[in-house]
Design a protein around this motif. Structure first.
Motif, mmCIF file in Angstrom:
data_model
loop_
_atom_site.group_PDB
_atom_site.id
_atom_site.type_symbol
_atom_site.label_atom_id
_atom_site.label_comp_id
_atom_site.label_asym_id
_atom_site.label_seq_id
_atom_site.Cartn_x
_atom_site.Cartn_y
_atom_site.Cartn_z
ATOM 1 N N PHE A 142 0.844 -1.204 0.000
ATOM 2 C CA PHE A 142 0.000 0.000 0.000
ATOM 3 C C PHE A 142 0.877 1.250 0.000
ATOM 4 O O PHE A 142 1.958 1.269 0.602
ATOM 5 C CB PHE A 142 -0.911 0.013 1.227
ATOM 6 C CG PHE A 142 -1.920 -1.108 1.240
ATOM 7 C CD1 PHE A 142 -3.168 -0.944 0.655
ATOM 8 C CD2 PHE A 142 -1.617 -2.329 1.825
ATOM 9 C CE1 PHE A 142 -4.091 -1.967 0.666
ATOM 10 C CE2 PHE A 142 -2.532 -3.363 1.837
ATOM 11 C CZ PHE A 142 -3.782 -3.190 1.249
ATOM 12 N N THR A 143 0.368 2.269 -0.648
ATOM 13 C CA THR A 143 1.083 3.538 -0.642
ATOM 14 C C THR A 143 0.940 4.199 0.736
ATOM 15 O O THR A 143 0.184 3.725 1.586
ATOM 16 C CB THR A 143 0.524 4.479 -1.712
ATOM 17 O OG1 THR A 143 -0.843 4.812 -1.384
ATOM 18 C CG2 THR A 143 0.576 3.835 -3.086
ATOM 19 N N ARG A 144 1.620 5.281 0.905
ATOM 20 C CA ARG A 144 1.569 5.994 2.179
ATOM 21 C C ARG A 144 0.146 6.406 2.536
ATOM 22 O O ARG A 144 -0.234 6.423 3.717
ATOM 23 C CB ARG A 144 2.471 7.222 2.100
ATOM 24 C CG ARG A 144 2.616 7.977 3.395
ATOM 25 C CD ARG A 144 3.654 9.061 3.253
ATOM 26 N NE ARG A 144 3.831 9.806 4.497
ATOM 27 C CZ ARG A 144 4.731 10.761 4.665
ATOM 28 N NH1 ARG A 144 5.540 11.104 3.654
ATOM 29 N NH2 ARG A 144 4.843 11.398 5.804
ATOM 30 N N GLY A 145 -0.663 6.689 1.529
ATOM 31 C CA GLY A 145 -2.052 7.094 1.750
ATOM 32 C C GLY A 145 -3.010 5.937 1.861
ATOM 33 O O GLY A 145 -4.217 6.155 2.002
ATOM 34 N N SER A 173 9.373 5.125 3.803
ATOM 35 C CA SER A 173 8.497 6.272 4.049
ATOM 36 C C SER A 173 7.379 6.410 3.017
ATOM 37 O O SER A 173 6.324 6.988 3.308
ATOM 38 C CB SER A 173 9.310 7.564 4.099
ATOM 39 O OG SER A 173 9.982 7.764 2.856
ATOM 40 N N LYS A 174 7.547 5.898 1.825
ATOM 41 C CA LYS A 174 6.503 6.045 0.812
ATOM 42 C C LYS A 174 5.460 4.929 0.884
ATOM 43 O O LYS A 174 4.522 4.905 0.076
ATOM 44 C CB LYS A 174 7.122 6.108 -0.576
ATOM 45 C CG LYS A 174 7.756 4.823 -1.063
ATOM 46 C CD LYS A 174 8.260 5.019 -2.498
ATOM 47 C CE LYS A 174 8.843 3.719 -3.054
ATOM 48 N NZ LYS A 174 9.279 3.893 -4.459
ATOM 49 N N TYR A 175 5.612 4.037 1.851
ATOM 50 C CA TYR A 175 4.660 2.940 2.025
ATOM 51 C C TYR A 175 3.818 3.166 3.275
ATOM 52 O O TYR A 175 4.145 3.994 4.127
ATOM 53 C CB TYR A 175 5.395 1.606 2.104
ATOM 54 C CG TYR A 175 6.241 1.336 0.875
ATOM 55 C CD1 TYR A 175 5.663 0.940 -0.322
ATOM 56 C CD2 TYR A 175 7.624 1.501 0.918
ATOM 57 C CE1 TYR A 175 6.439 0.706 -1.458
ATOM 58 C CE2 TYR A 175 8.407 1.266 -0.199
ATOM 59 C CZ TYR A 175 7.817 0.879 -1.386
ATOM 60 O OH TYR A 175 8.580 0.666 -2.505
ATOM 61 N N TYR A 176 2.736 2.413 3.367
ATOM 62 C CA TYR A 176 1.800 2.629 4.461
ATOM 63 C C TYR A 176 2.384 2.140 5.787
ATOM 64 O O TYR A 176 2.868 1.006 5.894
ATOM 65 C CB TYR A 176 0.487 1.905 4.195
ATOM 66 C CG TYR A 176 -0.540 2.149 5.283
ATOM 67 C CD1 TYR A 176 -1.304 3.318 5.279
ATOM 68 C CD2 TYR A 176 -0.709 1.238 6.323
ATOM 69 C CE1 TYR A 176 -2.229 3.562 6.273
ATOM 70 C CE2 TYR A 176 -1.644 1.478 7.325
ATOM 71 C CZ TYR A 176 -2.394 2.635 7.298
ATOM 72 O OH TYR A 176 -3.293 2.885 8.293
ATOM 73 N N ARG A 177 2.319 3.003 6.796
ATOM 74 C CA ARG A 177 2.795 2.649 8.135
ATOM 75 C C ARG A 177 1.614 2.623 9.100
ATOM 76 O O ARG A 177 0.827 3.578 9.158
ATOM 77 C CB ARG A 177 3.831 3.657 8.645
ATOM 78 C CG ARG A 177 4.434 3.286 9.986
ATOM 79 C CD ARG A 177 5.395 4.342 10.463
ATOM 80 N NE ARG A 177 4.682 5.576 10.828
ATOM 81 C CZ ARG A 177 5.289 6.691 11.249
ATOM 82 N NH1 ARG A 177 6.613 6.741 11.317
ATOM 83 N NH2 ARG A 177 4.586 7.749 11.562
ATOM 84 N N SER A 178 1.498 1.552 9.854
ATOM 85 C CA SER A 178 0.397 1.451 10.814
ATOM 86 C C SER A 178 0.629 2.423 11.962
ATOM 87 O O SER A 178 1.741 2.521 12.487
ATOM 88 C CB SER A 178 0.305 0.022 11.358
ATOM 89 O OG SER A 178 -0.618 -0.043 12.425
ATOM 90 N N PRO A 179 -0.403 3.161 12.384
ATOM 91 C CA PRO A 179 -0.243 4.076 13.519
ATOM 92 C C PRO A 179 -0.099 3.337 14.856
ATOM 93 O O PRO A 179 0.321 3.927 15.840
ATOM 94 C CB PRO A 179 -1.535 4.895 13.488
ATOM 95 C CG PRO A 179 -2.533 4.022 12.801
ATOM 96 C CD PRO A 179 -1.751 3.223 11.810
#
Length: 376
Positions: A142-145, A173-179
């Protein structure tokens, strides 16, 4: 003519002077004897005779008569009710004290605290107890968004290999990171489905699919007495550990069924190689184990520890990190390899042990003995 002399005296034939002297002496002796008799006398001891008891007059006492009215009732008391506002206490996280160290049974009894780990999984829990590793999750699909962007396996390897050169998380950084963060005191996830990772990190249902994810743990480790040890890894697909910015072990999946010539290229290529003859000899989890470099921790000294775990396929995943302490003999398993203790920074609770034992093979690793990497 006969001379006639007058003789004076009382006794015939004795001189009157002599007789007088005799009488005087006799009187003196008599007087002296009387004095001795009257002066030297045994005095009898005085005996105490108690006085006669005094008869005291006795008085007859009359019991007082009290009249009680049967109809009399106590007055009702009035209670004053007040509301007390209790001060809200902050949520304080205490370090785990179960067993109180190896001297209290090493996980088999002793004093145990029921720690609130929040949502507990094999990858960690939502609450920190202080002496744990903090985990961050990235999903490379997934992308960052949060937009789905499929990825090929070779692209995933290139990204991960690039990270391994620098250990800079900005690469993701350009990939999705779980909060959501997870905190763990052990590094064991027996073979399971790869979708367990996104679910553990709170990914939504439409994003909780396996494969192409990365988990990065960081924290501090210590050892109270000092220790020399090395890591053993059984991993699917890849895992690497760095202590004080030095890579000490890096392993990728090596199928026990494939021959030497048929094994897939190693994830880390020429960046790190094991020097141990025991590496890739025994099975841990679903892979042949990789043996790391020897590491020495000074007593009570703080060390930075980083762990990166990644999964390529969307089928199965696992990782098991065990510890071999230098100079210690271990029991052997059915393969002839050592049954090593797992890496941990605290005694494990029953819930944590249940999660590990659920899919763990018997006599593969030990979860209750061995060193604990903390400073108390």
């Amino acid at each position: 003519m006969r001379n006639s002399r007058k003789s004076f005296g009382v006794v015939k034939g004795a001189s009157s002077g002599f007789m007088i002297s005799l009488l005087i002496h006799a009187a003196a002796f008599l007087l002296a004897g009387m004095l001795v008799v009257f002066t030297v006398q045994h005095k009898e001891e005085k005996k105490f005779v108690p006085p006669k008891p005094v008869e005291r007059p006795k008085m007859k006492l009359k019991k007082p008569k009290v009249k009680v009215k049967k109809t009399a009732k106590p007055k009702a008391t009035t209670r004053i009710v007040t509301k007390v506002m209790r001060a809200s206490m902050p949520d304080i996280q205490l370090p785990e004290m179960s067993g109180m160290g190896d001297g209290m049974g090493g996980g088999g009894g002793g004093f145990e605290l029921d720690m609130d780990f929040g949502n507990l999984t094999a990858l960690g829990s939502t609450r920190s107890i202080g002496n744990d590793l903090e985990g961050t999750y990235w999903d490379l699909k997934f992308t960052r968004g949060g937009v789905f962007s499929p990825m090929e396996g070779e692209e995933w390897r290139e990204i991960f290999h690039k990270f391994f050169r620098t250990w800079n998380t900005s690469i993701f950084s350009k990939y999705y990171r779980s909060p959501q963060k997870l905190y763990t005191t052990f590094l064991v996830m027996p073979p399971t489905i790869s979708a367990l990772a996104p679910v553990a990190f709170g990914m939504s249902d439409d994003m909780a699919s396996g494969g192409h994810w990365v988990v990065y743990y960081k924290g501090k480790i210590y050892h109270k007495e000092g220790i020399t040890f090395r890591f053993w890894l059984g991993v699917d697909d890849s895992l690497a550990i760095r202590i004080n910015k030095k890579v000490v072990v890096a392993g990728s999946f090596i199928s026990p069924e494939d021959g030497e010539s048929e094994r897939a290229p190693k994830m880390y290529r020429s960046l790190w190689e094991s020097e141990s003859m025991d590496s890739e000899k025994y099975v841990i989890g679903s892979s042949l184990a990789t043996v790391g470099d020897w590491v020495t921790l000074e007593p009570g000294v703080e060390y930075d520890m980083e762990v990166v775990i990644s999964e390529n396929a969307s089928s199965g995943a696992s990782f098991i990190v065990a510890v071999e302490e230098q100079g210690v003999e271990y029991p052997e398993n059915s393969q002839g390899g050592p049954i090593l203790p797992i890496f941990r920074t605290s005694e494990l609770s029953r819930d944590q042990l249940d999660i590990i034992y659920k899919n763990l093979c018997e006599d593969e690793v030990c979860c209750t003995n061995g060193p604990i990497f903390r400073d108390f």
